[in-house]
Design a protein around this motif. Structure first.
Motif, PDB file in Angstrom:
ATOM      1  N   HIS A   1      37.304  52.453  36.617  1.00 13.58           N
ATOM      2  CA  HIS A   1      38.545  52.997  36.425  1.00 13.58           C
ATOM      3  C   HIS A   1      39.393  53.260  37.582  1.00 13.58           C
ATOM      4  O   HIS A   1      40.405  53.982  37.730  1.00 13.58           O
ATOM      5  CB  HIS A   1      38.653  54.360  35.453  1.00 13.58           C
ATOM      6  CG  HIS A   1      38.566  53.867  34.050  1.00 13.58           C
ATOM      7  ND1 HIS A   1      38.647  54.853  33.138  1.00 13.58           N
ATOM      8  CD2 HIS A   1      38.009  52.903  33.497  1.00 13.58           C
ATOM      9  CE1 HIS A   1      38.559  54.499  31.980  1.00 13.58           C
ATOM     10  NE2 HIS A   1      38.256  53.339  32.170  1.00 13.58           N
ATOM     11  N   GLY A   2      38.703  53.084  38.778  1.00 12.39           N
ATOM     12  CA  GLY A   2      39.436  53.333  40.040  1.00 12.39           C
ATOM     13  C   GLY A   2      38.916  54.313  41.020  1.00 12.39           C
ATOM     14  O   GLY A   2      39.312  54.641  42.195  1.00 12.39           O
ATOM     15  N   GLY A   3      38.317  55.454  40.363  1.00  9.82           N
ATOM     16  CA  GLY A   3      37.883  56.525  40.892  1.00  9.82           C
ATOM     17  C   GLY A   3      37.121  56.329  42.151  1.00  9.82           C
ATOM     18  O   GLY A   3      36.108  55.230  42.209  1.00  9.82           O
ATOM     19  N   ASP A   4      37.180  57.063  43.159  1.00  8.50           N
ATOM     20  CA  ASP A   4      36.384  56.895  44.517  1.00  8.50           C
ATOM     21  C   ASP A   4      35.978  58.190  45.310  1.00  8.50           C
ATOM     22  O   ASP A   4      36.562  58.927  45.016  1.00  8.50           O
ATOM     23  CB  ASP A   4      37.083  55.758  45.331  1.00  8.50           C
ATOM     24  CG  ASP A   4      38.482  55.927  45.572  1.00  8.50           C
ATOM     25  OD1 ASP A   4      38.878  57.242  45.558  1.00  8.50           O
ATOM     26  OD2 ASP A   4      39.076  54.938  45.587  1.00  8.50           O
ATOM     27  N   LEU A   5      35.237  58.147  46.433  1.00 10.57           N
ATOM     28  CA  LEU A   5      35.125  59.272  47.211  1.00 10.57           C
ATOM     29  C   LEU A   5      36.248  59.764  47.765  1.00 10.57           C
ATOM     30  O   LEU A   5      36.429  60.945  48.040  1.00 10.57           O
ATOM     31  CB  LEU A   5      33.889  58.715  48.157  1.00 10.57           C
ATOM     32  CG  LEU A   5      32.515  58.372  47.603  1.00 10.57           C
ATOM     33  CD1 LEU A   5      31.440  57.632  48.839  1.00 10.57           C
ATOM     34  CD2 LEU A   5      31.779  59.699  47.135  1.00 10.57           C
TER      35      LEU A   5
ATOM     36  N   ALA B   1      38.665  60.799  40.603  1.00  6.13           N
ATOM     37  CA  ALA B   1      40.111  60.688  40.953  1.00  6.13           C
ATOM     38  C   ALA B   1      40.216  59.205  42.084  1.00  6.13           C
ATOM     39  O   ALA B   1      39.239  59.185  42.687  1.00  6.13           O
ATOM     40  CB  ALA B   1      40.337  61.869  41.828  1.00  6.13           C
ATOM     41  N   ASP B   2      41.315  58.652  41.870  1.00 11.07           N
ATOM     42  CA  ASP B   2      41.532  57.250  42.776  1.00 11.07           C
ATOM     43  C   ASP B   2      42.270  57.719  44.010  1.00 11.07           C
ATOM     44  O   ASP B   2      43.372  57.996  43.972  1.00 11.07           O
ATOM     45  CB  ASP B   2      42.352  56.360  41.903  1.00 11.07           C
ATOM     46  CG  ASP B   2      42.223  54.940  42.744  1.00 11.07           C
ATOM     47  OD1 ASP B   2      41.836  54.980  43.594  1.00 11.07           O
ATOM     48  OD2 ASP B   2      43.027  54.244  41.961  1.00 11.07           O
ATOM     49  N   GLY B   3      41.427  57.825  45.095  1.00 10.22           N
ATOM     50  CA  GLY B   3      41.918  57.953  46.344  1.00 10.22           C
ATOM     51  C   GLY B   3      42.353  56.898  47.106  1.00 10.22           C
ATOM     52  O   GLY B   3      42.869  56.850  48.263  1.00 10.22           O
ATOM     53  N   ASP B   4      42.124  55.405  46.604  1.00 13.60           N
ATOM     54  CA  ASP B   4      42.136  54.175  47.493  1.00 13.60           C
ATOM     55  C   ASP B   4      42.147  53.069  46.533  1.00 13.60           C
ATOM     56  O   ASP B   4      41.580  52.615  46.000  1.00 13.60           O
ATOM     57  CB  ASP B   4      41.293  54.127  48.447  1.00 13.60           C
ATOM     58  CG  ASP B   4      41.292  52.969  49.151  1.00 13.60           C
ATOM     59  OD1 ASP B   4      42.369  52.300  49.119  1.00 13.60           O
ATOM     60  OD2 ASP B   4      40.357  52.505  49.963  1.00 13.60           O
ATOM     61  N   PRO B   5      43.581  52.766  46.038  1.00 12.13           N
ATOM     62  CA  PRO B   5      43.778  51.584  45.117  1.00 12.13           C
ATOM     63  C   PRO B   5      43.305  50.369  45.828  1.00 12.13           C
ATOM     64  O   PRO B   5      43.183  49.281  45.092  1.00 12.13           O
ATOM     65  CB  PRO B   5      45.458  51.603  44.928  1.00 12.13           C
ATOM     66  CG  PRO B   5      45.915  52.669  46.167  1.00 12.13           C
ATOM     67  CD  PRO B   5      44.955  53.344  46.409  1.00 12.13           C
ATOM     68  N   ASN B   6      43.147  50.242  47.166  1.00 13.60           N
ATOM     69  CA  ASN B   6      42.770  49.060  47.720  1.00 13.60           C
ATOM     70  C   ASN B   6      41.420  48.673  47.451  1.00 13.60           C
ATOM     71  O   ASN B   6      41.116  47.356  47.604  1.00 13.60           O
ATOM     72  CB  ASN B   6      42.825  49.044  49.255  1.00 13.60           C
ATOM     73  CG  ASN B   6      44.431  49.319  49.516  1.00 13.60           C
ATOM     74  OD1 ASN B   6      45.263  48.800  49.057  1.00 13.60           O
ATOM     75  ND2 ASN B   6      44.486  50.139  50.474  1.00 13.60           N
ATOM     76  N   ASN B   7      40.572  49.471  46.902  1.00 13.73           N
ATOM     77  CA  ASN B   7      39.296  49.045  46.481  1.00 13.73           C
ATOM     78  C   ASN B   7      38.921  48.914  44.991  1.00 13.73           C
ATOM     79  O   ASN B   7      37.946  48.934  44.513  1.00 13.73           O
ATOM     80  CB  ASN B   7      38.143  50.152  47.022  1.00 13.73           C
ATOM     81  CG  ASN B   7      38.423  51.636  46.583  1.00 13.73           C
ATOM     82  OD1 ASN B   7      39.163  51.559  45.548  1.00 13.73           O
ATOM     83  ND2 ASN B   7      37.830  52.322  47.033  1.00 13.73           N
ATOM     84  N   ASN B   8      40.158  48.857  44.300  1.00 15.11           N
ATOM     85  CA  ASN B   8      40.135  48.794  42.771  1.00 15.11           C
ATOM     86  C   ASN B   8      39.714  47.428  42.065  1.00 15.11           C
ATOM     87  O   ASN B   8      40.320  46.875  41.549  1.00 15.11           O
ATOM     88  CB  ASN B   8      41.297  49.247  42.111  1.00 15.11           C
ATOM     89  CG  ASN B   8      41.564  50.848  42.450  1.00 15.11           C
ATOM     90  OD1 ASN B   8      40.723  51.336  43.006  1.00 15.11           O
ATOM     91  ND2 ASN B   8      42.485  51.554  42.151  1.00 15.11           N
ATOM     92  N   ALA B   9      38.746  46.588  42.524  1.00 14.63           N
ATOM     93  CA  ALA B   9      38.065  45.470  42.071  1.00 14.63           C
ATOM     94  C   ALA B   9      37.488  45.664  40.493  1.00 14.63           C
ATOM     95  O   ALA B   9      36.788  46.957  40.303  1.00 14.63           O
ATOM     96  CB  ALA B   9      37.193  44.710  42.901  1.00 14.63           C
TER      97      ALA B   9
HETATM   98 CA   LIG Z   1      39.843  53.248  44.129  1.00 13.54          CA
END
Ligand SMILES: [Ca+2]
Ligand SMILES: [Ca+2]
Length: 486
Positions: free
Chosen positions: A59-63, A40-48
């Motif tokens: 794919h953008g998933g994060d803690l 699950a992607d909870g923060d699009p700002n870290n999607n490098a």
């Molecule tokens: Ca993310």
């Protein structure tokens, strides 16, 4: 061939059909495994480096995304979550597999002492642990000590000179399990005290700062036993004796794992045989008694230690895929997973029918249905019927500890019907799995403890009639029944 008169050696005769209870730490936990980048992607700002269509891309998933879904995980009923490594990953992709393949899975470390911002910060990890604990869920972090990522900074750092076997002339890879360069990855010289200290310190200190409950240990058989003994001592000293160690000894089962249990290097290890054995059984391959004896043998595990079993993972094709999307057969496997001894592991999404596939399609992202904004492109529909099936079985496992840590007694092992009792503290729960394409009936002796009680088939909630000291099981085609008495 062993022959005996029953009177002379009753224990041996009994051993063939029954096995003892197992009381152990984590014996009644249910584990859920998440690839952080694919959940699950909870923060699009870290999607490098995110390419949602890329098979090997981030794919953008994060803690943060995982934290937002803790209510979903709690509602499922699991009690522990294993997350993939979150340390800083190598900055580039490799392309030897035919597509850009990144360290989205977390196993290609660039620096163990930093977290990868694509997964989140240490504060995020701490918050995950805190929020999970509020929901009575434990967190296991995956840690890697055996290798660094391809061309990782460690291969160039002056302070890490002579820490790695890289295959270069001055530092050749070995040809045994310990010194080989697994998949061509730089292999840490874990025989060196300074390397050991560096690796173990990163993990135990991170666990201490964030409050983790345990580690899932990667590539265990590629590191020396005395490393794992030292690791356990450090965990005991810094994190306490309850800190849980679940190891991946590839190909392992209770026997292969025993050298690691004998010296207390691990609390638990994976049973790699469960998936194939269960799939074969439900597909009608092999005799019912053979599968039953396999289940009984798992109870021979050393006291206080635990095997963990699963149907799908990031390293093997998913069971649903291998069963050709036959959800009826898959459900039988799920039923077996959640009614047998050990630490059952649920690989994210299998509970909603995530199809998966062979690598790397076994790592597709979590289908969130209507919540597709969680991860763009992840809007595939969830199988609500499958989810309800998982929840029901999880509730039953939690309500009846006989199903998790109880003993086992064979009830019926002929033809296509497997029936066994799980026994604990004098009580029992029966499980019947019919793999045939037609209904099967069996009249089985009622245990003394059930006499005068009402027997219920717990999946449907319907009462079952006992007659003349027998319980008449009628199990429809390719169905699991679970019987309890009150
Ligand atoms: Ca993310
Ligand atoms: Ca090694």
């Amino acid at each position: 061939m062993f022959l005996c008169m029953a009177v002379l050696c009753p224990l041996h005769a009994t051993d063939l059909r029954s096995a003892p209870e197992r009381v152990t730490a984590w014996g009644d936990e249910i584990l859920y495994f998440v690839i952080v980048d694919r959940f699950a992607d909870g923060d699009p700002n870290n999607n490098a480096n995110v390419d949602i269509e890329g098979r090997g891309a981030f794919h953008g998933g994060d803690l943060k995304g995982l934290i937002k879904q803790l209510d979903y995980i709690a509602d499922l009923g699991v009690t522990a979550v294993w997350i993939t490594p979150v340390v800083k990953q190598i900055p580039k992709y490799v392309s030897s597999v035919g597509f850009p393949d990144w360290g989205y899975h977390g196993y290609w470390a660039e620096d163990f002492y930093q977290l990868d911002e694509r997964f989140g910060t240490e504060d995020d990890l701490k918050k995950l642990v805190d929020e999970a604990h509020k929901r009575k869920i434990k967190i296991l972090l995956d840690v890697v000590y055996n290798h660094a990522g391809y061309m990782s900074a460690y291969t160039k750092r002056p302070d890490a000179n002579d820490w790695l076997r890289t295959g270069r002339r001055e530092s050749l890879c070995g040809d045994d399990d310990i010194t080989m360069c697994l998949s061509g990855l730089p292999d840490f010289k874990t025989e060196k005290p300074e390397v050991r200290d560096y690796l173990i310190t990163y993990a135990v200190e991170l666990a201490k700062r964030t409050g983790l409950d345990g580690f899932r240990l990667d590539t265990v058989k590629h590191i020396e036993h005395d490393f794992w003994q030292e690791h356990r001592e450090r965990c005991n000293d810094v994190l306490g004796k309850d800190f849980f160690l679940l190891g991946e000894v590839w190909g392992g089962d209770h026997k292969v794992l025993d050298p690691y249990f004998r010296t207390d290097e691990l609390d638990s290890g994976f049973d790699f045989g469960f998936k194939g054995s269960a799939q074969a059984f439900v597909q009608g391959r092999g005799r019912t008694i053979a599968f039953s004896r396999y289940l009984l043998k798992r109870h021979k595990i050393r006291d206080d230690y635990l095997v963990s079993h699963y149907l799908s993972s990031h390293d093997v094709p998913g069971a649903l895929y291998e069963l050709k999307n036959d959800k009826t057969l898959f459900k039988l496997c799920v039923g077996l997973k959640l009614t047998t001894l050990g630490l059952p592991m649920i690989y994210y999404g299998e509970e909603v029918g995530r199809f998966g596939g062979d690598w790397p399609e076994n790592r597709t992202h979590m289908p969130w249905g209507k919540q597709s904004k969680q991860m763009p492109g992840a809007g595939k529909v969830q199988d609500a019927d499958m989810l309800a099936f998982y929840k029901k079985l999880i509730q039953l496992r939690k309500a009846h500890p006989a199903l998790s840590v109880g003993g086992m007694r064979e009830l019926h092992v002929e033809g296509d019907l497997l029936a066994f009792a799980r026994t604990k503290d004098g009580g029992e729960v029966w499980v019947a799995v019919n793999r045939a394409k037609g209904s099967v009936e069996a009249a089985l002796d009622l245990p003394d403890t059930w006499k005068g009680k009402t027997v219920t088939e717990a999946m449907s909630g319907k009462p079952v009639k006992a007659d003349g000291g027998k319980l008449n099981l009628k199990v429809p085609a390719q169905t699991i029944h679970i019987y309890t008495a009150e």
